[in-house]
Design a protein around this motif. Structure first.
Motif, PDB file in Angstrom:
ATOM      1  N   SER A  46       0.723  -1.316   0.025  1.00  0.00           N
ATOM      2  CA  SER A  46      -0.006  -0.165  -0.164  1.00  0.00           C
ATOM      3  C   SER A  46       1.000   1.290   0.070  1.00  0.00           C
ATOM      4  O   SER A  46       0.437   2.166  -0.728  1.00  0.00           O
ATOM      5  N   VAL A  47       1.896   1.543   0.712  1.00  0.00           N
ATOM      6  CA  VAL A  47       2.906   2.360   0.974  1.00  0.00           C
ATOM      7  C   VAL A  47       3.375   2.598  -0.561  1.00  0.00           C
ATOM      8  O   VAL A  47       3.653   3.793  -1.057  1.00  0.00           O
ATOM      9  N   PHE A  48       3.830   1.689  -1.051  1.00  0.00           N
ATOM     10  CA  PHE A  48       4.601   1.829  -2.566  1.00  0.00           C
ATOM     11  C   PHE A  48       3.532   2.229  -3.634  1.00  0.00           C
ATOM     12  O   PHE A  48       3.732   2.924  -4.555  1.00  0.00           O
ATOM     13  N   ILE A  49       2.309   1.762  -3.547  1.00  0.00           N
ATOM     14  CA  ILE A  49       1.341   2.193  -4.591  1.00  0.00           C
ATOM     15  C   ILE A  49       0.978   3.442  -4.041  1.00  0.00           C
ATOM     16  O   ILE A  49       0.807   4.245  -5.306  1.00  0.00           O
ATOM     17  N   PHE A  50       0.813   3.994  -2.891  1.00  0.00           N
ATOM     18  CA  PHE A  50       0.474   5.268  -2.641  1.00  0.00           C
ATOM     19  C   PHE A  50       1.651   6.315  -3.205  1.00  0.00           C
ATOM     20  O   PHE A  50       1.092   7.167  -3.805  1.00  0.00           O
ATOM     21  N   ILE A  51       2.908   5.918  -3.063  1.00  0.00           N
ATOM     22  CA  ILE A  51       3.766   6.643  -3.620  1.00  0.00           C
ATOM     23  C   ILE A  51       3.480   7.046  -5.155  1.00  0.00           C
ATOM     24  O   ILE A  51       3.967   7.977  -5.640  1.00  0.00           O
ATOM     25  N   CYS A  52       3.516   5.564  -5.712  1.00  0.00           N
ATOM     26  CA  CYS A  52       3.546   5.775  -7.220  1.00  0.00           C
ATOM     27  C   CYS A  52       2.393   6.454  -7.764  1.00  0.00           C
ATOM     28  O   CYS A  52       2.638   7.104  -8.659  1.00  0.00           O
ATOM     29  N   LEU A  53       1.095   6.258  -6.929  1.00  0.00           N
ATOM     30  CA  LEU A  53      -0.026   6.930  -7.833  1.00  0.00           C
ATOM     31  C   LEU A  53      -0.337   8.571  -7.309  1.00  0.00           C
ATOM     32  O   LEU A  53      -1.072   9.193  -7.913  1.00  0.00           O
ATOM     33  N   VAL A  54       0.141   8.725  -5.995  1.00  0.00           N
ATOM     34  CA  VAL A  54      -0.246  10.138  -5.918  1.00  0.00           C
ATOM     35  C   VAL A  54       0.966  11.264  -5.579  1.00  0.00           C
ATOM     36  O   VAL A  54       0.555  12.432  -5.706  1.00  0.00           O
ATOM     37  N   TYR A  55       2.007  10.826  -6.050  1.00  0.00           N
ATOM     38  CA  TYR A  55       3.131  11.709  -5.655  1.00  0.00           C
ATOM     39  C   TYR A  55       2.999  12.806  -6.936  1.00  0.00           C
ATOM     40  O   TYR A  55       2.820  14.099  -6.487  1.00  0.00           O
ATOM     41  N   GLU A  56       2.688  12.529  -8.336  1.00  0.00           N
ATOM     42  CA  GLU A  56       2.648  13.468  -9.218  1.00  0.00           C
ATOM     43  C   GLU A  56       1.400  14.359  -9.088  1.00  0.00           C
ATOM     44  O   GLU A  56       1.184  15.517  -9.106  1.00  0.00           O
ATOM     45  N   PRO A  57      -0.020  13.441  -8.982  1.00  0.00           N
ATOM     46  CA  PRO A  57      -1.100  14.392  -9.099  1.00  0.00           C
ATOM     47  C   PRO A  57      -1.404  15.443  -7.786  1.00  0.00           C
ATOM     48  O   PRO A  57      -1.648  16.379  -8.073  1.00  0.00           O
ATOM     49  N   ILE A  58      -0.752  14.912  -6.677  1.00  0.00           N
ATOM     50  CA  ILE A  58      -0.945  15.807  -5.513  1.00  0.00           C
ATOM     51  C   ILE A  58       0.019  17.090  -5.586  1.00  0.00           C
ATOM     52  O   ILE A  58      -0.315  18.257  -5.651  1.00  0.00           O
ATOM     53  N   LEU A  59       1.205  16.728  -6.070  1.00  0.00           N
ATOM     54  CA  LEU A  59       2.282  17.798  -6.188  1.00  0.00           C
ATOM     55  C   LEU A  59       1.511  18.786  -7.344  1.00  0.00           C
ATOM     56  O   LEU A  59       1.708  20.010  -7.388  1.00  0.00           O
ATOM     57  N   VAL A  60       1.009  18.439  -8.567  1.00  0.00           N
ATOM     58  CA  VAL A  60       0.732  19.014  -9.624  1.00  0.00           C
ATOM     59  C   VAL A  60      -0.490  19.890  -9.417  1.00  0.00           C
ATOM     60  O   VAL A  60      -0.520  21.339  -9.709  1.00  0.00           O
ATOM     61  N   SER A  61      -1.227  19.358  -8.612  1.00  0.00           N
ATOM     62  CA  SER A  61      -2.413  20.033  -8.442  1.00  0.00           C
ATOM     63  C   SER A  61      -2.215  21.067  -7.047  1.00  0.00           C
ATOM     64  O   SER A  61      -2.821  22.149  -7.268  1.00  0.00           O
ATOM     65  N   SER A  62      -1.340  20.984  -6.296  1.00  0.00           N
ATOM     66  CA  SER A  62      -1.127  21.883  -5.117  1.00  0.00           C
ATOM     67  C   SER A  62      -0.192  22.923  -5.602  1.00  0.00           C
ATOM     68  O   SER A  62      -0.381  24.026  -5.198  1.00  0.00           O
ATOM     69  N   PHE A  63       0.913  22.491  -6.197  1.00  0.00           N
ATOM     70  CA  PHE A  63       1.776  23.295  -6.570  1.00  0.00           C
ATOM     71  C   PHE A  63       2.162  23.814  -8.058  1.00  0.00           C
ATOM     72  O   PHE A  63       3.179  24.614  -8.221  1.00  0.00           O
ATOM     73  N   GLY A  64       1.481  23.191  -8.713  1.00  0.00           N
ATOM     74  CA  GLY A  64       1.836  23.305 -10.313  1.00  0.00           C
ATOM     75  C   GLY A  64       3.199  22.678 -10.722  1.00  0.00           C
ATOM     76  O   GLY A  64       3.264  22.683 -11.957  1.00  0.00           O
ATOM     77  N   ALA A  65       3.682  21.912  -9.957  1.00  0.00           N
ATOM     78  CA  ALA A  65       5.040  21.076 -10.393  1.00  0.00           C
ATOM     79  C   ALA A  65       5.388  19.790  -9.237  1.00  0.00           C
ATOM     80  O   ALA A  65       4.931  20.032  -8.171  1.00  0.00           O
ATOM     81  N   THR A  66       6.252  19.215  -9.771  1.00  0.00           N
ATOM     82  CA  THR A  66       6.555  18.131  -8.993  1.00  0.00           C
ATOM     83  C   THR A  66       8.126  18.642  -8.712  1.00  0.00           C
ATOM     84  O   THR A  66       8.512  19.546  -9.402  1.00  0.00           O
ATOM     85  N   VAL A  67       8.720  17.672  -8.085  1.00  0.00           N
ATOM     86  CA  VAL A  67      10.344  17.902  -7.776  1.00  0.00           C
ATOM     87  C   VAL A  67      11.023  18.089  -9.174  1.00  0.00           C
ATOM     88  O   VAL A  67      11.882  19.058  -9.397  1.00  0.00           O
ATOM     89  N   GLY A  68      10.703  17.089 -10.038  1.00  0.00           N
ATOM     90  CA  GLY A  68      11.349  17.127 -11.359  1.00  0.00           C
ATOM     91  C   GLY A  68      10.970  18.689 -12.339  1.00  0.00           C
ATOM     92  O   GLY A  68      11.674  19.050 -12.866  1.00  0.00           O
ATOM     93  N   HIS A  69       9.767  18.764 -12.035  1.00  0.00           N
ATOM     94  CA  HIS A  69       9.480  20.113 -12.703  1.00  0.00           C
ATOM     95  C   HIS A  69      10.161  21.260 -12.237  1.00  0.00           C
ATOM     96  O   HIS A  69      10.557  21.997 -12.899  1.00  0.00           O
ATOM     97  N   PHE A  70      10.290  21.288 -10.841  1.00  0.00           N
ATOM     98  CA  PHE A  70      10.824  22.700 -10.299  1.00  0.00           C
ATOM     99  C   PHE A  70      12.273  22.734 -10.547  1.00  0.00           C
ATOM    100  O   PHE A  70      12.743  23.661 -11.055  1.00  0.00           O
TER     101      PHE A  70
END
Length: 137
Positions: A46-70
Motif C-alpha cells: 500500500s505504501v509503495f502504491i501510494f507513492i507511485c499513484l499520488v506523488y505527481e497528481p498531488i504535487l501538480v494540483s497543489s503546487f503546479g509542479a513536481t520536484v522534477g518540474h521544479f
C-alpha cells in the motif's frame, strides 16, 4: 510555436528527475518500515502504491509542479487559465493517461502549437516554462 511552452527534452528531464525522487521515497519508506518488527506485506504494498499513484497528481494540483518540474523550471497549469493549477481530479486523470501511454503520449508535442502531450489534452493542461510565467504574472 510560442516560446512559453516547455520543450520535449525539458519534460523528459523532469520525468527522469521525478523517477529518481520516487526511488528515494521508496527507499526511505522501506527503511522506515524496517524499523518495525512486523509489518504486513499489504501495508508495504500500500505504501509503495501510494507513492507511485499520488506523488505527481498531488504535487501538480497543489503546487503546479513536481520536484522534477521544479528543477527543470517548468510548471503544469490549466489550459484555459495559465495562472491556475489544474484540479486534483484532472491531475489524477492526466497522470493515469501519462502512466498508461508512457512515451507514446509525447508524440503529439511537436505537432501542437502549445506543445501538448496526449495526457495534457485529457487533463486540460499545458506545461509552461516557469521563468516565462513569472514574467507574465
Amino acid at each position: 510555436m510560442e516560446d512559453k511552452y516547455a520543450q520535449i527534452f525539458t519534460r523528459i528531464k523532469a520525468a527522469f528527475i521525478d523517477s529518481i525522487v520516487m526511488v528515494v521515497l521508496m527507499y526511505a519508506a522501506t527503511e522506515i518500515l524496517n524499523l518495525f518488527e512486523t509489518i504486513p506485506n499489504y501495508v508495504r504494498i500500500s505504501v509503495f502504491i501510494f507513492i507511485c499513484l499520488v506523488y505527481e497528481p498531488i504535487l501538480v494540483s497543489s503546487f503546479g509542479a513536481t520536484v522534477g518540474h521544479f528543477f527543470s523550471d517548468i510548471v503544469v497549469k490549466r489550459e484555459n487559465n495559465e495562472q491556475r493549477n489544474i484540479l486534483l481530479p484532472k491531475a489524477i486523470i492526466r497522470f493515469i493517461f501519462k502512466f498508461c501511454l508512457g512515451w507514446i503520449s509525447l508524440l503529439t508535442i511537436s505537432g501542437h502549437e502549445k506543445r501538448k502531450a496526449i495526457h495534457d489534452h485529457v487533463g486540460g493542461s499545458v506545461v509552461l516554462k516557469y521563468r516565462t510565467t513569472q514574467k507574465d504574472g
